[in-house]
Design a protein around this motif. Sequence first.
Motif, PDB file in Angstrom:
ATOM      1  N   LYS A 320       0.797  -1.326  -0.032  1.00 47.40           N
ATOM      2  CA  LYS A 320       0.183  -0.282   0.023  1.00 47.40           C
ATOM      3  C   LYS A 320       0.881   1.382   0.039  1.00 47.40           C
ATOM      4  CE  LYS A 320      -4.062  -2.287   0.336  1.00 47.40           C
ATOM      5  NZ  LYS A 320      -4.769  -2.125  -0.875  1.00 47.40           N
ATOM      6  N   ILE A 321       2.131   0.962   0.670  1.00 43.86           N
ATOM      7  CA  ILE A 321       2.811   2.343   0.792  1.00 43.86           C
ATOM      8  C   ILE A 321       4.101   1.799   0.544  1.00 43.86           C
ATOM      9  CG2 ILE A 321       3.948   3.888   2.350  1.00 43.86           C
ATOM     10  CD1 ILE A 321       1.384   4.333   3.802  1.00 43.86           C
ATOM     11  N   ALA A 322       4.954   2.536  -0.306  1.00 43.53           N
ATOM     12  CA  ALA A 322       6.323   2.294  -0.470  1.00 43.53           C
ATOM     13  C   ALA A 322       7.156   3.281   0.075  1.00 43.53           C
ATOM     14  CB  ALA A 322       6.781   2.195  -1.955  1.00 43.53           C
ATOM     15  N   LEU A 323       8.438   2.890   1.155  1.00 45.22           N
ATOM     16  CA  LEU A 323       9.176   4.030   1.542  1.00 45.22           C
ATOM     17  C   LEU A 323      10.707   3.843   0.754  1.00 45.22           C
ATOM     18  CD1 LEU A 323       8.644   3.411   5.351  1.00 45.22           C
ATOM     19  CD2 LEU A 323       7.723   5.020   3.783  1.00 45.22           C
ATOM     20  N   VAL A 324      10.878   4.982   0.090  1.00 44.06           N
ATOM     21  CA  VAL A 324      12.141   4.856  -0.804  1.00 44.06           C
ATOM     22  C   VAL A 324      13.126   5.671   0.068  1.00 44.06           C
ATOM     23  CG1 VAL A 324      13.179   5.569  -3.180  1.00 44.06           C
ATOM     24  CG2 VAL A 324      10.803   4.761  -2.857  1.00 44.06           C
ATOM     25  N   VAL A 325      14.395   5.050   0.417  1.00 42.36           N
ATOM     26  CA  VAL A 325      15.321   5.478   1.325  1.00 42.36           C
ATOM     27  C   VAL A 325      16.361   6.054   0.442  1.00 42.36           C
ATOM     28  CG1 VAL A 325      16.695   5.232   3.529  1.00 42.36           C
ATOM     29  CG2 VAL A 325      14.647   4.081   3.397  1.00 42.36           C
ATOM     30  N   PHE A 326      16.666   7.192   0.229  1.00 45.40           N
ATOM     31  CA  PHE A 326      17.735   7.624  -0.635  1.00 45.40           C
ATOM     32  C   PHE A 326      19.030   7.761   0.289  1.00 45.40           C
ATOM     33  CE2 PHE A 326      14.434   9.310  -3.372  1.00 45.40           C
ATOM     34  CZ  PHE A 326      14.575   8.417  -4.485  1.00 45.40           C
ATOM     35  N   SER A 327      20.242   7.112   0.132  1.00 42.46           N
ATOM     36  CA  SER A 327      21.118   7.203   0.794  1.00 42.46           C
ATOM     37  C   SER A 327      22.514   7.435   0.101  1.00 42.46           C
ATOM     38  CB  SER A 327      21.474   6.232   1.978  1.00 42.46           C
ATOM     39  OG  SER A 327      21.622   4.920   0.723  1.00 42.46           O
ATOM     40  N   ASP A 348       2.307   5.391 -10.668  1.00 43.58           N
ATOM     41  CA  ASP A 348       1.722   6.232 -11.798  1.00 43.58           C
ATOM     42  C   ASP A 348       0.328   5.447 -12.105  1.00 43.58           C
ATOM     43  OD1 ASP A 348       3.802   7.999 -12.021  1.00 43.58           O
ATOM     44  OD2 ASP A 348       4.726   6.776 -13.709  1.00 43.58           O
ATOM     45  N   GLU A 349       0.003   4.264 -11.836  1.00 43.89           N
ATOM     46  CA  GLU A 349      -1.122   3.454 -12.004  1.00 43.89           C
ATOM     47  C   GLU A 349      -2.033   3.950 -10.915  1.00 43.89           C
ATOM     48  OE1 GLU A 349       0.072  -0.489 -12.017  1.00 43.89           O
ATOM     49  OE2 GLU A 349       0.765  -0.457 -14.354  1.00 43.89           O
ATOM     50  N   GLY A 350      -1.627   4.552  -9.821  1.00 39.77           N
ATOM     51  CA  GLY A 350      -2.511   5.014  -8.897  1.00 39.77           C
ATOM     52  C   GLY A 350      -2.734   3.878  -7.809  1.00 39.77           C
ATOM     53  N   LYS A 351      -1.711   2.931  -7.777  1.00 41.93           N
ATOM     54  CA  LYS A 351      -2.095   1.869  -6.762  1.00 41.93           C
ATOM     55  C   LYS A 351      -1.053   1.726  -5.562  1.00 41.93           C
ATOM     56  CE  LYS A 351      -3.105  -1.505 -10.751  1.00 41.93           C
ATOM     57  NZ  LYS A 351      -2.651  -2.546 -11.474  1.00 41.93           N
ATOM     58  N   LEU A 352      -0.056   2.769  -5.540  1.00 45.65           N
ATOM     59  CA  LEU A 352       0.884   2.653  -4.796  1.00 45.65           C
ATOM     60  C   LEU A 352       1.218   4.127  -4.183  1.00 45.65           C
ATOM     61  CD1 LEU A 352       2.975   1.020  -3.034  1.00 45.65           C
ATOM     62  CD2 LEU A 352       4.655   1.517  -4.742  1.00 45.65           C
ATOM     63  N   LYS A 353       1.168   4.467  -2.774  1.00 45.06           N
ATOM     64  CA  LYS A 353       1.694   5.536  -1.883  1.00 45.06           C
ATOM     65  C   LYS A 353       3.192   5.612  -1.904  1.00 45.06           C
ATOM     66  CE  LYS A 353       1.285   9.305   0.873  1.00 45.06           C
ATOM     67  NZ  LYS A 353       1.085  10.756   0.355  1.00 45.06           N
ATOM     68  N   VAL A 354       3.776   6.580  -2.318  1.00 44.38           N
ATOM     69  CA  VAL A 354       5.246   6.643  -2.226  1.00 44.38           C
ATOM     70  C   VAL A 354       5.684   7.847  -1.281  1.00 44.38           C
ATOM     71  CG1 VAL A 354       7.378   6.661  -3.350  1.00 44.38           C
ATOM     72  CG2 VAL A 354       5.491   5.662  -4.521  1.00 44.38           C
ATOM     73  N   ILE A 355       6.432   7.479  -0.264  1.00 44.90           N
ATOM     74  CA  ILE A 355       7.222   8.250   0.609  1.00 44.90           C
ATOM     75  C   ILE A 355       8.747   8.528   0.446  1.00 44.90           C
ATOM     76  CG2 ILE A 355       7.257   9.460   2.826  1.00 44.90           C
ATOM     77  CD1 ILE A 355       4.533   7.979   3.326  1.00 44.90           C
ATOM     78  N   PRO A 356       9.082   9.478  -0.099  1.00 44.52           N
ATOM     79  CA  PRO A 356      10.694   9.456  -0.257  1.00 44.52           C
ATOM     80  C   PRO A 356      11.396  10.106   1.022  1.00 44.52           C
ATOM     81  CG  PRO A 356       9.568  11.324  -1.402  1.00 44.52           C
ATOM     82  CD  PRO A 356       8.681  10.528  -0.924  1.00 44.52           C
ATOM     83  N   ILE A 357      12.493   9.103   1.350  1.00 43.11           N
ATOM     84  CA  ILE A 357      13.280   9.457   2.731  1.00 43.11           C
ATOM     85  C   ILE A 357      14.464  10.060   2.057  1.00 43.11           C
ATOM     86  CG2 ILE A 357      14.056   8.712   4.914  1.00 43.11           C
ATOM     87  CD1 ILE A 357      11.729   6.664   4.961  1.00 43.11           C
ATOM     88  N   PHE A 358      15.022  11.073   2.562  1.00 37.75           N
ATOM     89  CA  PHE A 358      16.186  11.545   2.108  1.00 37.75           C
ATOM     90  C   PHE A 358      17.366  11.377   3.377  1.00 37.75           C
ATOM     91  CE2 PHE A 358      13.406  13.392  -0.659  1.00 37.75           C
ATOM     92  CZ  PHE A 358      14.046  13.258  -1.861  1.00 37.75           C
ATOM     93  N   TYR A 359      18.257  10.080   3.331  1.00 34.74           N
ATOM     94  CA  TYR A 359      18.873   9.949   4.660  1.00 34.74           C
ATOM     95  C   TYR A 359      20.430  10.494   4.332  1.00 34.74           C
ATOM     96  CZ  TYR A 359      21.074   7.329   8.244  1.00 34.74           C
ATOM     97  OH  TYR A 359      21.965   6.932   9.559  1.00 34.74           O
ATOM     98  N   LYS A 360      20.650  11.648   4.825  1.00 32.44           N
ATOM     99  CA  LYS A 360      22.013  12.100   4.907  1.00 32.44           C
ATOM    100  C   LYS A 360      22.354  12.496   3.415  1.00 32.44           C
ATOM    101  CE  LYS A 360      23.157  10.599   9.542  1.00 32.44           C
ATOM    102  NZ  LYS A 360      24.173   9.870  10.324  1.00 32.44           N
ATOM    103  N   VAL A 361      21.379  12.723   2.506  1.00 34.32           N
ATOM    104  CA  VAL A 361      21.733  13.086   1.071  1.00 34.32           C
ATOM    105  C   VAL A 361      20.968  14.515   0.678  1.00 34.32           C
ATOM    106  CG1 VAL A 361      22.630  10.970   0.345  1.00 34.32           C
ATOM    107  CG2 VAL A 361      20.265  11.664   0.014  1.00 34.32           C
TER     108      VAL A 361
END
Length: 644
Positions: A320-327, A348-361
Amino acid sequence: MATDAKRASQHHNVFINFRGAELRHNFVAHLESALKMDGFNAFVDQYDLRGGDLIHLPFKRIEESRIALTIFSTKYAESSWCLDELVKIRERVEEGTLVLIPIFYKLNPYDVKRLEGDFGSKLWNHVKHTSEFDKLKKWKEALDFISQKTALVLTENSDENEFIIRITKEVKRVIRNLEEQLDPGFYGSEKLKQVDSESDANPEEVDESVGGEASMYSKSRSEDDMFLGEENSDAIPNLENSFDSKHGKAKQNSIIATYETYAAPHHVFINFQRKDVGFSFVSHLVCALVRKEVSVLVDKDEKRGEEDVDNLFKKIEDAKIALVVFSTSYSESTCCLNELVKIKECMDEGKLKVIPIFYKVERSHVQQLNGDFGCKLWNFWRLHRDHNIIKWVEALESVASLGDMLELSSTEDRLESMFVTSIVEHVSEALSKIPLQEGYSLETTKFHEGREVKSIYLNKLPLYGIEQRVEQLEQILEFDCDETRIVGVAGMPGIGKTTLAMWLYENWNCKFVRCVPLLGIRKKSEEHGLVWLRTTLLKVLLGGEIPNINDKTTNESIKKELLQTKVFIILDDVTDKKQIEFLLGDFKWIKKGSKIVITARDKSLLEGLADDTYLVPQLDNNEAFQLLSYHPLMVKTLVLRGHY
């Protein structure tokens, strides 16, 4: 009675001795949080520089504590405060008023005992720099004394959260022993010394565990080992098991660990670079999410087969949710980047909520693909020449630009544990807004219908007649000739234009310093516009050599840089002559000997622009029969209907 109550409460005071600048915001912050969650008073020094009354504060805290955790790390010996505290801790342990648990944080215990390696060098350099020779003798005695104790060791590839669980279990066990032995004459007696006595043996070996688990440092393990328990039987074997009883059960296949809670209907997928944050930040984040009854999907292995990739992508689709941890090293991982492409597709298909996390970048470095983050991506691209580079760039820019994001700066004075808490709260709030009905579509950018090109090396089906057509195209392009060739590839939809172009790319990209497979121009021009296409083309061509490429940058404005070397470019699925003219300009920036392949359905689009055009022929009878023979059900149907 009041005295006994005071003594009992002191049992819960734990002093943490550590090198502040190195660990305070990360490991120690999580350890302090875990101890407080279990009801302990953790004393953590918050000051790097002390003056006035602050000088005596740590020593007062040591006197008020019944347990001391001494965390040895690489830079520990650079701090006079750490070493002075260690001397005080030793005094109280010898008095029998303090129980000590030494912890080696990614450091070999032998280096501390023998004052060798990087640890020993830092101590000698520190003494020379500060001229504190009068303290050196006591420091060495304290270090030698502590190194005799049985300790907990966190190796380089150990899970930090699992390790903290082990520490808290050990603290609980010591506290339990203290409470069982509590009596009016307990303190200052030999009874308290007994709790710590089992760690006095001279250690002769380091027992390093297999598979990245933390290890024990001791001379021996026996059934009488009061400090460690029954031969380390209480140690948490792995992160999954630590969740089983309290928070649910962890399931895993060869590459994916699913941390499920018994009541959680939602799934959260975490995309991250394992070597950067897998054993530290993400480990703590997973634990915190599961504690809040959130089911978590984590990819545990970057070495996987094709079936594993399909299974992983199915897990992303189920989330349901994707956490993208940019490091820091995120852009050096093919697995991370390919997962990100799939995440963007689901978003883009409207099936997933995406939350980007910027970890020390820096967020801007991910959006604009510059700085250290961008530099690593372009270096990685030059080394591997993965055909998915355009998709990676598109996904990085898209996800990094989302408004709903969280950021922990490398210069920010914020505890990592607090950052984890804010993420968990953010995820919980987002999940509360997602209905449980099947087919619910999140309010995100809508997906534009369009043909997705499947790469030839992921295609399991045989390609009949492909070798002959590739040879014909290679002859037209004249790769062995130092002349610039722009060749069109035309044909009906589905005949194999993109497959031919990508086959050429795989065979010949190694001969060119700069190359770009710009696939799906029709779809991408609809989604992003021609300016984005040109900017992306130039960014990939130059691979970060010019950091400030933007929407106003043209081929002509950086002509000097482009003319330095030959290029190999694939422009796939062109549907308008303006697309070619906009992307290639006046051709004067193209160095002699370059090769450009343009695929299009309409041959007329290539007139006046291409030196030659290859019309992809249909399969001949023999090739068609081979293809149909591969699908016996299709052949049977055609024969029965009299069509063959």
